[in-house]
Design a protein around this motif. Sequence first.
Motif, PDB file in Angstrom:
ATOM      1  N   ILE A  32     -10.948 -34.607  11.557  1.00 57.04           N
ATOM      2  CA  ILE A  32     -11.405 -33.885  11.139  1.00 57.04           C
ATOM      3  C   ILE A  32     -11.833 -34.067   9.489  1.00 57.04           C
ATOM      4  O   ILE A  32     -12.869 -34.034   8.870  1.00 57.04           O
ATOM      5  CB  ILE A  32     -11.838 -32.345  11.727  1.00 57.04           C
ATOM      6  N   GLN A  33     -10.935 -33.693   9.055  1.00 54.37           N
ATOM      7  CA  GLN A  33     -10.088 -34.060   7.103  1.00 54.37           C
ATOM      8  C   GLN A  33     -11.030 -35.481   6.897  1.00 54.37           C
ATOM      9  O   GLN A  33     -11.371 -35.381   5.752  1.00 54.37           O
ATOM     10  CB  GLN A  33      -9.461 -33.460   6.664  1.00 54.37           C
ATOM     11  N   THR A  45     -21.490 -25.374  14.033  1.00 52.60           N
ATOM     12  CA  THR A  45     -21.372 -24.243  13.822  1.00 52.60           C
ATOM     13  C   THR A  45     -21.485 -23.284  13.598  1.00 52.60           C
ATOM     14  O   THR A  45     -21.700 -21.987  14.202  1.00 52.60           O
ATOM     15  CB  THR A  45     -19.929 -24.187  13.719  1.00 52.60           C
ATOM     16  N   TYR A  46     -22.810 -23.264  12.173  1.00 52.21           N
ATOM     17  CA  TYR A  46     -23.654 -22.803  11.676  1.00 52.21           C
ATOM     18  C   TYR A  46     -22.222 -21.572  11.805  1.00 52.21           C
ATOM     19  O   TYR A  46     -22.491 -20.269  11.730  1.00 52.21           O
ATOM     20  CB  TYR A  46     -24.473 -21.604  12.718  1.00 52.21           C
ATOM     21  N   GLY A  47     -21.700 -21.694  10.743  1.00 53.18           N
ATOM     22  CA  GLY A  47     -20.089 -20.907   9.962  1.00 53.18           C
ATOM     23  C   GLY A  47     -19.272 -19.907  11.158  1.00 53.18           C
ATOM     24  O   GLY A  47     -18.628 -19.320  10.853  1.00 53.18           O
ATOM     25  N   ARG A  48     -19.649 -20.108  12.606  1.00 52.33           N
ATOM     26  CA  ARG A  48     -17.842 -20.098  13.016  1.00 52.33           C
ATOM     27  C   ARG A  48     -17.213 -20.586  13.604  1.00 52.33           C
ATOM     28  O   ARG A  48     -17.222 -21.487  12.949  1.00 52.33           O
ATOM     29  CB  ARG A  48     -19.400 -19.569  14.612  1.00 52.33           C
ATOM     30  N   LYS A  49     -16.363 -19.871  14.707  1.00 54.33           N
ATOM     31  CA  LYS A  49     -15.317 -20.824  14.853  1.00 54.33           C
ATOM     32  C   LYS A  49     -15.564 -22.041  15.489  1.00 54.33           C
ATOM     33  O   LYS A  49     -16.175 -22.251  16.592  1.00 54.33           O
ATOM     34  CB  LYS A  49     -14.039 -20.126  15.074  1.00 54.33           C
ATOM     35  N   THR A  50     -14.985 -23.335  14.693  1.00 53.46           N
ATOM     36  CA  THR A  50     -15.034 -24.539  15.105  1.00 53.46           C
ATOM     37  C   THR A  50     -14.478 -24.426  17.121  1.00 53.46           C
ATOM     38  O   THR A  50     -12.509 -24.152  17.098  1.00 53.46           O
ATOM     39  CB  THR A  50     -14.287 -25.307  14.782  1.00 53.46           C
ATOM     40  N   ARG A  51     -14.968 -24.632  18.259  1.00 52.99           N
ATOM     41  CA  ARG A  51     -13.603 -24.220  19.394  1.00 52.99           C
ATOM     42  C   ARG A  51     -14.124 -25.712  20.179  1.00 52.99           C
ATOM     43  O   ARG A  51     -12.839 -26.137  20.889  1.00 52.99           O
ATOM     44  CB  ARG A  51     -14.451 -23.962  20.146  1.00 52.99           C
ATOM     45  N   ALA A  52     -14.967 -26.088  19.289  1.00 52.29           N
ATOM     46  CA  ALA A  52     -14.649 -27.694  20.642  1.00 52.29           C
ATOM     47  C   ALA A  52     -15.135 -28.795  19.207  1.00 52.29           C
ATOM     48  O   ALA A  52     -15.446 -28.825  17.914  1.00 52.29           O
ATOM     49  CB  ALA A  52     -15.803 -28.206  21.643  1.00 52.29           C
ATOM     50  N   VAL A  53     -14.636 -30.567  19.296  1.00 50.63           N
ATOM     51  CA  VAL A  53     -14.822 -31.533  18.441  1.00 50.63           C
ATOM     52  C   VAL A  53     -15.008 -32.489  19.083  1.00 50.63           C
ATOM     53  O   VAL A  53     -14.509 -32.540  20.638  1.00 50.63           O
ATOM     54  CB  VAL A  53     -13.436 -32.103  17.919  1.00 50.63           C
TER      55      VAL A  53
END
Length: 90
Positions: A32-33, A45-53
Motif C-alpha cells: 500500500i505504501q 474507503t471514503y474515510g472509513r477503516k480499510t477492510r479489504a485490499v
Amino acid sequence: MKLVNVGFGNLVSSDRIVAIVGPESAPIRRMIQEARKQAMLIDATYGRKTRAVLITDSDHIILSALEPKTLGYRAFDKDPIAEAEEYNEK
C-alpha cells in the motif's frame, strides 16, 4: 465485463482483479505504501477503516471499506470459500 461495487458506488472490473486480501499483514501494508508513492493507490474507503485490499493486474491497489468475503461474493457471484474447500477435498 462485469463491474463489482467495492463500496459507496465505486465500481471495478472483475476481470482485472487478481487478489482480494485483508490489510493486516506487513507485506500488504508495504504494498500500500509503495503504491501510494507511485500514485497507483485508489482509496475507495471514503474515510472509513480499510477492510479489504484489491490487487489488480495493472499493479493498482484499491482500498475498500467492505470485507474481503463480501467482495468475493460480489466479484464472482458465488461463495469463493466454499469453492476453495471443495477444491481442497478433491
